[in-house]
Structure formats: structure tokens, C-alpha cells
Design an enzyme around this catalytic site. Structure first.
Site, PDB file in Angstrom:
ATOM      1  CE  LYS A 132      -2.380   0.372   3.916  1.00 29.40           C
ATOM      2  NZ  LYS A 132      -3.173  -0.061   5.094  1.00 29.40           N
ATOM      3  CB  SER A 161      -6.490   1.782   5.128  1.00 31.83           C
ATOM      4  OG  SER A 161      -5.528   1.034   5.874  1.00 31.83           O
ATOM      5  CB  SER A 205      -6.348  -1.439   7.703  1.00 32.84           C
ATOM      6  OG  SER A 205      -6.983  -0.344   8.316  1.00 32.84           O
TER       7      SER A 205
END
Length: 587
Positions: free
Chosen positions: A194, A269, A293
Site C-alpha cells: 500500500k 485501508s 485494514s
């Protein structure tokens, strides 16, 4: 087993059974629609409460309160179901027709990009596959489908092909000794991470317009370790602003789309990461998890994700963490299409000082484990557990009763109704100041940003502004939250010991449409509980629902017992099939 009121024996009572797990009922798996299920449940709850009143010699305050609690529970379930259906209808109409990610153009590419990371690594070492061909296939896949997914922030990186070519050369010329190869378990395998996790020389935006050109100067520790294992980084993926939302949307990149239905959320996320892995754009990925997440995106996108024991993986370089933080809920962990990848990845990622405590090389005997389940977290703010989600738990329980020869026992954990409040409190104890992170060092006024948003002038998404507003709302009561957390943690640790595993629903429903979380967002509490408790948890895909969206389950154990979660995840994959491609496979 409770006594069933005589007026409600038969079909209605059976239909209501899923809602009464908490008093020991077994789920009755019947093929009925949610409206039928709800009305039978509501009728049963009302009649059950009324019968309690009728059978009572003296109608006291306790009985009356019990009666009204059942009535209110049924009404609240109705509100949840109606609002859920209304949102599904309106957002489905607004977002248009269903469309999923396209499949690979050839059988050859499909055979490369759908393999597990462990399988790719083995075939590279054995020279049955070349790293260059694999990296090239994944890079081409990203170029082909990212227009639909909108998951990539930076990449694919052209130097990845050069690195793969060099690895192939060294293998061809036998420059790697057997000992060296053992220390390179992912040699030549592409991976991604990410955007909020630092990759040297690559964009490091955290989803912020104010950081649109910022690049990291160093690798995060988890990225460094994966590179040292021989893996090749090929891309970074989309996140919500500073990772603090359950959908991967920001004003810089936009919204990432779910490979199974481009109208639906990938979660957050680590949502861009989950989308890339599910759509076969990367071999595996790295995520971080402070409130689900890793696991929310893994659930929404039908892949495996593991939130390790707190502190097991060094967090240096992840969202500006130093790796020296002592009290934090956040963890970095592996994400993959195959459960078989998770344990080898954990061996690479775990802090050297903790390897002896986690005993990742110790074989797990599934027959000797004790198994437990929780049917609901009890939070009134969450959606009711859907029928198809109930079926997942039922199938898992039946399977592990066969494996162990013992019942999968119901667990009644204290204070799970307070999960949302506990997580909100513990977020205020985190070393990171999310308001300052969002402002890239500047303090933001939530009401100014809200006004700017109304005028269309804000640099932040509505979800980010929600977070700013939350920061100025009244705080949770510290003493109550600490006591509730301690009581729940103690209960779980005493229940599971060193040989217990807990099955916990991932979410009451499958991935919602985009924007849905702006209205209803509390279902994430099913994930955040295990951040609050600092427990390891593995998200396991369990097939698709009637809408073609991934179902799943969480597998939880006590601290340092990650290997139990991972072993059970592998068993679930062997039995129920694991990841289901979001596109039809070519024959």
C-alpha cells in the site's frame, strides 16, 4: 437447549433460530429470502416475550423490560434491513449495471498470474518458470485492468523487469548456492504494498493532495525484509487518506473498485492492495491493520489476510511509524490469494527476537485444538447477520466438529457490545495524531473543512472530514473502556489458552456499494475488536454469495499463536476452495 414456546414451534421458530445463537440454538440452514427470515424472526421474538409475560405469576419490572427489549430488538432489526435494502436499491440504480474485472487474454497468462506465491517461487527455483516472464505478465495485467480497478498509485515499476532478468541470469549460471536459495524463499516473485508503506524512490502520498509528489527515501522495514527474501516490488496501491477509513477513496487517486463488482467497495485501508491481489495483478501483498485494514479488504475482495500478534512485525516506515512504538493497535501483515503463502511470509516478516515465541515452524495438530464460535458481537449499531453469512459459520462448525470429534462450542465474550466505543477510545491512545497526518503537519478545523466540502472546495473526502469531526466530539469514558477491554481480553485468553481457536464473523453482510459506508459504517466493529484485544486474526475467503460477492470468516487465537490461525486457514482452503477468481477461468 431452551424450551421453545408452544405457540411458536415449527417453521417460524426454526427460521428465527439464527438470532438465538446466544442462548444455544443451532442454526437451521433453509433456502428462504431475507424478508421471510426477518418476519419469522420478529414474530418469534414478539411471541417469545409475550409468552414469558403470560407465564409469569407476577409481572415485575424485569419481565416487562425483557418483553420490550425483544420488541425493540425486532424493530431495530427491521430498521437495519429496510435501510440496507433502500441503500442497495438507490446506490445500485445510481452506480449502474454490474460489471466485473476482465479475465486474462490468454490461457498462458492465466496459468502464470493465478498461481500462489509459494508455487511461483518453487517453479522459479526449479527453472520451470522464469522470473522475467512472471513479472512481465503481472505488469501487463496491471496495465490491462487498472483502468477499471483504479488501484495503483505508483507502478508498474520498469526496473522490476531488470531485477527479474538478473535473477534469471544468476539462476541459469548457478550463482546461487543451495544455502543461499533457502534464504531467498520468494526469489523472483513479484509483490506490491500500500502507498502508505514506504518504498524507496516511489510515491508516498498517503492519499493526500498535499503529498501528491512526495517520494520515500527508504524502504519500510517490512518491504526491506521482503526484498531480502528475493521478492520484487512492482507497484504501490491506493488507500484512504492516512489509512483512516473503511473504503479506499481519496481526492488524489479517487475510489478503488472491487474486482467482483466494480460498483462495490474494496474496503480499507489496504483496499487497493486487496483489489490488485484478487484481480491477479501481483503475486502477493503487504498490508497494515489498525481497525481491520488488512481483513476488511481481504474479506471484500475474497483473499486471505493475516493480522499478526501485536508487535510481531516491525512497523518502521508504515505511515511514518518508527517501529519503536510500544502501545499500538496497528500491525503489518501478509495478504495473498492462497493460505499457503501466509506462513512463509510471516517467517520473513516476524521480528527475530519474537520468532521463538511465535513457534512458526512448530507443526499444528488440528485434531487436538479446541474450537469456539461467536454468532454475533451484539452491537445494536451493526447490521443483523445475513442468512448466507450464517450458513458459512454453520458449515465451518460442522467441518471442525468432524476434524476434532468435539463440539465447536459457543463462546459468550463480555463487552463485545462496546467494541465500537472501545476501539474509538484506544484510537485516542495511539502515538499517531491523525488530524496532523491528514493536514500533512498542519492542524485542520473540521467545520471549516466541512463548509469547504459543501462548496466543493475541500482537498479531503467526506470520510476524512468525518474523522476530523469525530476528533472534536465527546470522548469515551476512559475508566469504563479500559475495564471493558481488560475484562474482554481476560475472558478470551482464558477461553482459548494455547490450544484454542475462535471463529468470528467477518461482517454481517458482504461488500457494500460505494458510498454505503458514509451512511452505515459500524459493521467494521467485527474486525476492530481484535485490534483492541491485540490478538492475531486471519481473514479466510469462503466462496461467493448469491450476488457473486465474497463471503468469509475470521480465525482468531491468543497472542503468539498465529500459527494456529494459519493452520486452520489452510484447512479451510483445502476443504472449501479458498479464493474464487473474479473472472471466468479459461479451460
Amino acid at each position: 437447549m431452551p424450551t421453545v414456546p408452544a405457540t411458536e414451534t415449527g417453521l417460524a421458530a426454526k427460521l428465527a433460530a439464527p438470532a438465538f445463537h446466544h442462548i444455544g440454538w443451532q442454526p437451521d440452514v433453509l433456502g428462504l429470502s431475507q424478508p421471510q427470515w426477518f418476519w419469522s424472526l420478529a414474530r418469534f421474538r414478539f411471541a417469545y416475550a409475550l409468552r414469558k409475560v403470560q407465564n409469569s405469576a407476577e409481572i415485575g419490572n424485569g419481565v416487562i423490560m425483557s418483553f420490550w427489549s425483544h420488541v425493540l430488538s425486532a424493530l431495530l432489526a427491521l430498521v437495519h434491513i429496510l435501510s440496507d435494502r433502500l441503500l442497495e436499491f438507490v446506490l445500485g440504480w445510481y452506480l449502474g449495471e454490474h460489471k466485473r474485472v476482465a479475465g486474462p487474454p490468454s490461457l498462458e497468462q492465466q496459468s502464470l498470474i493465478t498461481k500462489s506465491a509459494v508455487e511461483l517461487a518453487q517453479q522459479i527455483r526449479e527453472r520451470r518458470l522464469r522470473s522475467y516472464d512472471i513479472v512481465k505478465a503481472y505488469c501487463e495485467r496491471i496495465e490491462s485492468v487498472n483502468r477499471d480497478l483504479n488501484a495503483v498509485v505508483d507502478g508498474p515499476f520498469p526496473e522490476a523487469l531488470d531485477q527479474a532478468r538478473e535473477i534469471d541470469r544468476k539462476l541459469d549460471e548457478k550463482e546461487y548456492s543451495d544455502e543461499k536459495l533457502r534464504r531467498l524463499p520468494f526469489l523472483g516473485v513479484p509483490f506490491s504494498t500500500k502507498d502508505s508503506t514506504a518504498v524507496a524512490g516511489k510515491l508516498h502520498t498517503l492519499g493526500l493532495l498535499s503529498r501528491k509528489s512526495e517520494r520515500s527515501t527508504t524502504d519500510a522495514e517490512c518491504v526491506r525484509l521482503m526484498r531480502e527474501s528475493g521478492a520484487i516490488i512492482i507497484a504501490t496501491s491506493n488507500v484512504p487518506e492516512v489509512n483512516k477509513w473503511i473504503e479506499s477513496r481519496n481526492m488524489l487517486i479517487g475510489c478503488t473498485n472491487n474486482p467482483y463488482d466494480l460498483r462495490r467497495s474494496v474496503g480499507g485501508s489496504s483496499g487497493g492492495e486487496a483489489a490488485l491481489i484478487a484481480a491477479c495483478c501481483t503475486g502477493f501483498g503487504l498490508g497494515t491493520d489498525i481497525g481491520g485494514s488488512i481483513r476488511i479488504p481481504a474479506f471484500n475482495c475474497g483473499i486471505f489476510g493475516h493480522k499478526p500478534t501485536s508487535g510481531a512485525v516491525n512497523m518502521a516506515g508504515c505511515t511514518f511509524r518508527t517501529g519503536k512504538e510500544k502501545e499500538t493497535m496497528v500491525c503489518a501483515g501478509p495478504m495473498s490469494r492462497s493460505a499457503r503463502d501466509l506462513l512463509p511470509m510471516m517467517r520473513v516478516l516476524v521480528e527475530p527476537s519474537l520468532k521463538s515465541q511465535l513457534k512458526l515452524d512448530e507443526k499444528v495438530d488440528l485434531k487436538r485444538l479446541r474450537y469456539f464460535y461467536v454468532p454475533s458481537n451484539g452491537m445494536a449499531q451493526c447490521n443483523p447477520i445475513s442468512r448466507e453469512t450464517e450458513r458459512v459459520m454453520y458449515k465451518i462448525r460442522k467441518h471442525f466438529e468432524g476434524v476434532s470429534g468435539k463440539d465447536v462450542r459457543h463462546a459468550d465474550l463480555p463487552n463485545t457490545k462496546l467494541t465500537g466505543k472501545m476501539w474509538r477510545y484506544w484510537m485516542t491512545q495511539e502515538p499517531a495524531n491523525f488530524n496532523l497526518l491528514l493536514g500533512n503537519g498542519a492542524e485542520l478545523n473540521p467545520f471549516v473543512e466541512l463548509f469547504k466540502k459543501i462548496l466543493g472546495q475541500s482537498d479531503y473526502s467526506m470520510a476524512a472530514i468525518y474523522g476530523l469531526i469525530d476528533s472534536v466530539l465527546p470522548k469515551e469514558k476512559e475508566k469504563l473502556m479500559r475495564e471493558a477491554t481488560a475484562k474482554c481480553r481476560k475472558s478470551v485468553q482464558e477461553l482459548l489458552g494455547d490450544d484454542g481457536v475462535l471463529f468470528f464473523h467477518s461482517s454481517p453482510r458482504t461488500a457494500p456499494f460505494h458510498y454505503y459506508p458514509l451512511i452505515k459504517f459500524n459493521d467494521f466493529a467485527y474486525f476492530s475488536l481484535f485490534n483492541v484485544l491485540h490478538l492475531p486474526a486471519t481473514q479466510v475467503p469462503m466462496g461467493l454469495d448469491s450476488k457473486g460477492m465474497p463471503l468469509g470468516i475470521q480465525v482468531v487465537a491468543n497472542p503468539n499463536n498465529d500459527r494456529l490461525c494459519l493452520a486452520v486457514a489452510e484447512e479451510l482452503e483445502r476443504t472449501f476452495g479458498g479464493w474464487v477468481p473474479p473472472f471466468p477461468l479459461k479451460n
